[in-house]
Design a protein around this motif. Sequence first.
Motif, PDB file in Angstrom:
ATOM      1  N   VAL A  39       0.940  -1.196   0.073  1.00  0.00           N
ATOM      2  CA  VAL A  39      -0.090   0.017   0.072  1.00  0.00           C
ATOM      3  C   VAL A  39       0.831   1.142   0.083  1.00  0.00           C
ATOM      4  CG1 VAL A  39      -1.629   1.281   1.432  1.00  0.00           C
ATOM      5  CG2 VAL A  39      -1.932  -1.139   0.991  1.00  0.00           C
ATOM      6  N   VAL A  93      -4.629  10.146   0.399  1.00  0.00           N
ATOM      7  CA  VAL A  93      -3.457   9.976   1.424  1.00  0.00           C
ATOM      8  C   VAL A  93      -2.527  11.041   1.242  1.00  0.00           C
ATOM      9  CG1 VAL A  93      -1.717   8.636   2.505  1.00  0.00           C
ATOM     10  CG2 VAL A  93      -4.161   7.741   2.087  1.00  0.00           C
ATOM     11  N   ARG A  98      -8.022   6.658  -3.224  1.00  0.00           N
ATOM     12  CA  ARG A  98      -7.702   6.554  -1.765  1.00  0.00           C
ATOM     13  C   ARG A  98      -6.237   7.057  -1.440  1.00  0.00           C
ATOM     14  NH1 ARG A  98      -9.936   0.951  -1.224  1.00  0.00           N
ATOM     15  NH2 ARG A  98      -8.909   0.530   0.392  1.00  0.00           N
ATOM     16  N   ALA A  99      -5.364   6.226  -2.404  1.00  0.00           N
ATOM     17  CA  ALA A  99      -3.830   6.810  -2.281  1.00  0.00           C
ATOM     18  C   ALA A  99      -3.704   8.336  -2.694  1.00  0.00           C
ATOM     19  CB  ALA A  99      -2.907   6.040  -3.456  1.00  0.00           C
ATOM     20  N   GLU A 154      -8.716   2.265  -5.339  1.00  0.00           N
ATOM     21  CA  GLU A 154      -7.335   2.381  -4.546  1.00  0.00           C
ATOM     22  C   GLU A 154      -6.600   3.490  -4.903  1.00  0.00           C
ATOM     23  OE1 GLU A 154      -6.680  -1.300  -7.013  1.00  0.00           O
ATOM     24  OE2 GLU A 154      -8.284  -0.191  -6.290  1.00  0.00           O
ATOM     25  N   PHE A 202      -5.243   4.854   4.579  1.00  0.00           N
ATOM     26  CA  PHE A 202      -5.667   4.359   3.365  1.00  0.00           C
ATOM     27  C   PHE A 202      -6.879   3.175   3.411  1.00  0.00           C
ATOM     28  CE2 PHE A 202      -5.657   0.994  -0.009  1.00  0.00           C
ATOM     29  CZ  PHE A 202      -5.591   1.648  -1.200  1.00  0.00           C
ATOM     30  N   CYS A 236       0.814   4.354  -2.737  1.00  0.00           N
ATOM     31  CA  CYS A 236       0.513   5.607  -2.572  1.00  0.00           C
ATOM     32  C   CYS A 236       1.732   6.332  -2.931  1.00  0.00           C
ATOM     33  CB  CYS A 236       0.539   5.772  -0.766  1.00  0.00           C
ATOM     34  SG  CYS A 236      -1.121   5.154  -0.057  1.00  0.00           S
TER      35      CYS A 236
END
Length: 208
Positions: free
Chosen positions: A117, A151, A147-148, A144, A161, A121
């Motif tokens: 993860v 972050v 979401r990254a 995803e 995350f 990111c």
Amino acid sequence: MTSRVTLITPAMSRSLRQARFGGGADGDAIDDSAAARARSAAGSLPRAARVRVSPSARCRQTAAALGLDGADAAELSGLDVGRWTGRTLDEVGVVEPEAVGRWLADPTCAPHGGESVQDLCGRVARWLDALPPDGRTLAVVEPEVVRAAVVHVLGLPAPAFWRLDAPPLAATELSGRAGRWNLRLGQALPTSSSPSSPPPPPDTAAKL
């Protein structure tokens, strides 16, 4: 000059509904009803200087349904989950429970043989920071990736995350200047049949 980015998540597909890693061989196509909803939103998107697409069937099909002609961007690929690709989280949890536990607890861990993860990111952060400031960038990307991006722009710790949801066919707006970003999360795309923009379906693959 301000950079403006609109990130759009793909329409619902079997793989999203089943929380299946990477979609598998035949589960990545978007649903007919979801494709129709995307087509009805085609005229609602802001004008963009450039369009980019995560290189997956569901993102390409969503972009096409939205009337977007975008180039695949390898740096916007979904999380590489190695040997878990095509399997559901529940299936992996039965055969590799300890590995799944480590993966969910440690953002630097990649027991599946893919990327962590934290790696994801970092990859998305580098893409964002390299964007030119001239005009808007519009990208249809895996949940995803959204979401990254969040972050990164909020300076959150990597474990955050897992606390972020990116529902299907929703837009996340980013704007920034000199590395300082503002965020507008998860706006449902308006459609011709639903001008009031009801909430999109829940993010059933929120943990992929």
